[in-house]
Enzyme design. Structure first.
Site, PDB file in Angstrom:
ATOM      1  N   ARG A  27       0.967  -1.351   0.045  1.00 20.41           N
ATOM      2  CA  ARG A  27      -0.057  -0.036  -0.148  1.00 20.41           C
ATOM      3  C   ARG A  27       0.971   1.289   0.067  1.00 20.41           C
ATOM      4  O   ARG A  27       0.425   2.464   0.660  1.00 20.41           O
ATOM      5  CB  ARG A  27      -0.749   0.000   1.238  1.00 20.41           C
ATOM      6  N   ARG A  31      -2.445   6.931  -0.112  1.00 20.59           N
ATOM      7  CA  ARG A  31      -2.403   6.770   1.501  1.00 20.59           C
ATOM      8  C   ARG A  31      -1.742   8.089   2.120  1.00 20.59           C
ATOM      9  O   ARG A  31      -2.306   8.752   2.617  1.00 20.59           O
ATOM     10  CB  ARG A  31      -2.184   5.575   1.898  1.00 20.59           C
ATOM     11  N   ARG A  40      -5.259  12.905  -6.288  1.00 21.44           N
ATOM     12  CA  ARG A  40      -6.629  12.320  -5.830  1.00 21.44           C
ATOM     13  C   ARG A  40      -7.567  13.371  -5.737  1.00 21.44           C
ATOM     14  O   ARG A  40      -8.678  13.233  -6.036  1.00 21.44           O
ATOM     15  CB  ARG A  40      -6.276  11.424  -4.326  1.00 21.44           C
ATOM     16  N   ASP A  77      -6.987  -1.719  -7.637  1.00 20.93           N
ATOM     17  CA  ASP A  77      -7.561  -2.275  -6.315  1.00 20.93           C
ATOM     18  C   ASP A  77      -7.785  -3.542  -6.562  1.00 20.93           C
ATOM     19  O   ASP A  77      -8.198  -4.190  -7.853  1.00 20.93           O
ATOM     20  CB  ASP A  77      -8.920  -1.577  -5.920  1.00 20.93           C
ATOM     21  N   TYR A 153     -15.775 -10.211  -0.498  1.00 16.36           N
ATOM     22  CA  TYR A 153     -16.610  -9.012  -0.771  1.00 16.36           C
ATOM     23  C   TYR A 153     -17.694  -9.032  -1.694  1.00 16.36           C
ATOM     24  O   TYR A 153     -18.529  -8.339  -1.368  1.00 16.36           O
ATOM     25  CB  TYR A 153     -15.398  -8.113  -1.499  1.00 16.36           C
TER      26      TYR A 153
HETATM   27  O1  1CP Z   1       0.027   0.536  -2.931  1.00 10.02           O
HETATM   28  C1  1CP Z   1      -1.412   0.962  -3.069  1.00 10.02           C
HETATM   29  O2  1CP Z   1      -2.058   1.607  -2.115  1.00 10.02           O
HETATM   30  C2  1CP Z   1      -1.940   1.001  -4.253  1.00 10.02           C
HETATM   31  C3  1CP Z   1      -2.695   0.119  -4.904  1.00 10.02           C
HETATM   32  C4  1CP Z   1      -3.676  -0.924  -3.773  1.00 10.02           C
HETATM   33  C5  1CP Z   1      -3.646  -2.103  -3.566  1.00 10.02           C
HETATM   34  C6  1CP Z   1      -2.595  -2.976  -3.624  1.00 10.02           C
HETATM   35  C7  1CP Z   1      -4.864  -0.217  -3.576  1.00 10.02           C
HETATM   36  C8  1CP Z   1      -5.556   1.103  -3.501  1.00 10.02           C
HETATM   37  N1  1CP Z   1      -5.575  -1.380  -2.948  1.00 10.02           N
HETATM   38  C9  1CP Z   1      -4.990  -2.384  -2.906  1.00 10.02           C
HETATM   39  C10 1CP Z   1      -5.257  -3.707  -2.258  1.00 10.02           C
HETATM   40  C11 1CP Z   1      -6.305  -3.858  -1.597  1.00 10.02           C
HETATM   41  N2  1CP Z   1      -7.605  -3.390  -1.659  1.00 10.02           N
HETATM   42  C12 1CP Z   1      -6.485  -4.810  -0.751  1.00 10.02           C
HETATM   43  C13 1CP Z   1      -5.329  -5.949  -0.324  1.00 10.02           C
HETATM   44  C14 1CP Z   1      -4.400  -5.494   0.483  1.00 10.02           C
HETATM   45  C15 1CP Z   1      -4.700  -5.378   1.844  1.00 10.02           C
HETATM   46  O3  1CP Z   1      -5.189  -6.144   2.537  1.00 10.02           O
HETATM   47  O4  1CP Z   1      -4.604  -4.179   2.350  1.00 10.02           O
HETATM   48  C16 1CP Z   1      -7.815  -4.947   0.039  1.00 10.02           C
HETATM   49  C17 1CP Z   1      -8.293  -5.883   1.037  1.00 10.02           C
HETATM   50  C18 1CP Z   1      -8.627  -3.951  -0.641  1.00 10.02           C
HETATM   51  C19 1CP Z   1     -10.047  -3.494  -0.557  1.00 10.02           C
HETATM   52  C20 1CP Z   1     -10.132  -2.094  -0.293  1.00 10.02           C
HETATM   53  N3  1CP Z   1      -9.908  -1.189  -1.108  1.00 10.02           N
HETATM   54  C21 1CP Z   1     -10.248  -1.581   1.006  1.00 10.02           C
HETATM   55  C22 1CP Z   1     -10.408  -2.350   2.293  1.00 10.02           C
HETATM   56  C23 1CP Z   1     -11.920  -2.495   2.874  1.00 10.02           C
HETATM   57  C24 1CP Z   1     -11.931  -3.374   4.200  1.00 10.02           C
HETATM   58  O5  1CP Z   1     -12.356  -4.325   3.685  1.00 10.02           O
HETATM   59  O6  1CP Z   1     -11.504  -2.813   5.034  1.00 10.02           O
HETATM   60  C25 1CP Z   1     -10.050  -0.191   1.177  1.00 10.02           C
HETATM   61  C26 1CP Z   1     -10.428   0.942   1.807  1.00 10.02           C
HETATM   62  C27 1CP Z   1      -9.988   0.264  -0.268  1.00 10.02           C
HETATM   63  C28 1CP Z   1      -9.948   1.378  -1.056  1.00 10.02           C
HETATM   64  C29 1CP Z   1      -8.668   1.693  -1.651  1.00 10.02           C
HETATM   65  N4  1CP Z   1      -7.777   0.960  -2.387  1.00 10.02           N
HETATM   66  C30 1CP Z   1      -6.464   1.628  -2.832  1.00 10.02           C
HETATM   67  C31 1CP Z   1      -6.524   2.826  -1.933  1.00 10.02           C
HETATM   68  C32 1CP Z   1      -5.536   4.032  -2.072  1.00 10.02           C
HETATM   69  C33 1CP Z   1      -7.705   3.013  -1.255  1.00 10.02           C
HETATM   70  C34 1CP Z   1      -8.440   4.188  -0.591  1.00 10.02           C
HETATM   71  C35 1CP Z   1      -9.162   5.022  -1.270  1.00 10.02           C
HETATM   72  C36 1CP Z   1      -8.687   6.221  -1.639  1.00 10.02           C
HETATM   73  O7  1CP Z   1      -8.840   7.258  -0.565  1.00 10.02           O
HETATM   74  O8  1CP Z   1      -8.294   6.883  -2.434  1.00 10.02           O
END
Ligand code: 1CP
Length: 347
Positions: A27, A31, A40, A77, A153
């Site tokens: 991640r 973030r 963003r 994602d 999901y």
């Molecule tokens: O490095 C990075 O952050 C960029 C790519 C990336 C990756 C590898 C994002 C962007 N998401 C993910 C993977 C991801 N997404 C996982 C697997 C990794 C982990 O366990 O952390 C999971 C479970 C998700 C699902 C997801 N997407 C969640 C979790 C929901 C939950 O169940 O609590 C969330 C909050 C997101 C949104 C998301 N995805 C990525 C970002 C930067 C964001 C936040 C949205 C934003 O504010 O822009």
């Protein structure tokens, strides 16, 4: 494609010797960086960023420029896969993903299909833009969610502490759970092949909710699908399996054709190595909350981690994704400590 100037992570994944331990952070794109938030905030939302290849490439490269990591991970994602299969998601600000439609019965299968990988064309375009921008500085990692985590999901419709609807399906309708994961697996395999065709140098599969199952259930409901994915892709690029919370299944993960196993922070490195055997590379596993400590403490814990894993077959990382309110300067201390550390190779 540009020749790689830094291939440390690929060599470590393949079990070859390295001058120093490579490092990246789960991640890392998005973030934590103000530079990410600037991009963003200029957009309608998360999905516009994911679906705009030039911008997705820009935020993918930011941590390479700003933090100095040894690999980039494509900004996307895991939820783009269920969307391509027919279940669209909304990213609710400050809450996370939400699916208006879910899978709970046989009838719901009418809403989904094995996706045509071309539906995710914007991801491959983002990969191409990123590779051009990186110009060989570091390798690019592609990724997808594990079929079990994607099922969570698609059944639950959002994040959850327990994913009890998904676990209920496993007990009430195991046939539907398998049918769904079979479709997710087929979609994921063609999606990951298309990412490799677009040029990613390695792959990671995130099984973020592995830890809600026990060893037997994990073996029955996640391992067969991870095996299929690893068998189809690992002859092309090194593949990492990260099953968060599933320390009990490291031996099973090690029996697949993956090259690297992700280790969460609850799992002692020596235990992970004993379970994985000598051949696989291990990735991890600093507790992300260590990065809230002061610089000295961060360096101390980072060095302890490096010593526990040893000088070979290790890719340094956190034990899960970096938390959003982490100070980038603290991440930099973590990274710089790893980059300047010299293992005592005589030990
Ligand atoms: O490095 C990075 O952050 C960029 C790519 C990336 C990756 C590898 C994002 C962007 N998401 C993910 C993977 C991801 N997404 C996982 C697997 C990794 C982990 O366990 O952390 C999971 C479970 C998700 C699902 C997801 N997407 C969640 C979790 C929901 C939950 O169940 O609590 C969330 C909050 C997101 C949104 C998301 N995805 C990525 C970002 C930067 C964001 C936040 C949205 C934003 O504010 O822009």
């Amino acid at each position: 494609m540009a020749e790689l100037k830094n291939d440390l992570i690929l060599r470590a994944a393949k079990g070859q010797s390295v001058e120093r331990t490579p490092v990246w952070l789960m991640r890392q794109a998005g973030r934590i960086l103000p530079e990410y938030r600037a991009v963003r905030n200029s957009l309608s939302g998360f999905k516009e960023l994911v679906e705009t290849p030039e911008l997705a490439a820009e935020v993918t490269i930011q941590p390479v420029d700003i933090l100095g990591v040894d690999a980039a991970i494509i900004f996307s994602d895991i939820l783009v896969v269920p969307e391509a299969m027919g279940l669209t998601y909304e990213m609710v600000e400050k809450k996370g993903p939400w699916f208006p439609k879910t899978i709970s019965s046989e009838n719901d299968f009418a809403n989904i299909r094995v996706a045509d990988p071309n539906e995710l064309d914007y991801v491959y375009k983002a990969i191409e833009h990123t590779l051009a921008g990186l110009n060989g500085r570091v390798p690019l990692i592609g990724f997808a969610g594990a079929p079990f985590t994607i099922l969570c999901y698609m059944v639950e419709g959002s994040g959850s502490k327990t994913f009890s609807k998904a676990r209920k399906m496993i007990f009430q309708r195991p046939d539907l759970a398998h049918k769904l994961m079979d479709m997710i697996t087929e979609t994921t395999i063609s999606y990951l092949h298309a990412q490799v065709d677009a040029g990613v140098h390695m792959l990671q599969v995130f099984d973020s909710w592995a830890g809600i199952l026990d060893k037997d259930l994990y073996k029955a409901f996640s391992m067969p699908y991870l095996e299929r994915i690893a068998d189809s892709l690992s002859s092309r690029v090194p593949l990492t399996l990260f099953a968060k919370g599933a320390h009990f299944s490291i031996d099973d993960l090690a029996s697949t054709s993956c090259r690297t196993i992700g280790v969460d922070w609850n799992t002692p490195p020596a235990y992970a190595r004993a379970q994985a055997g000598p051949d696989k590379t291990l990735q991890g596993n600093l507790d992300p909350t260590v990065l809230y400590a002061d610089g000295k403490e961060i360096a101390k814990h980072t060095i302890k981690m490096l010593e526990s894993f040893g000088s070979e077959k290790h890719i340094a990382n956190l034990g899960h994704g970096v938390y959003p309110d982490t100070n980038p300067d603290s991440v930099k201390i973590f990274i710089d400590t790893i980059k300047s550390y010299e293992h005592d190779k005589n030990q």
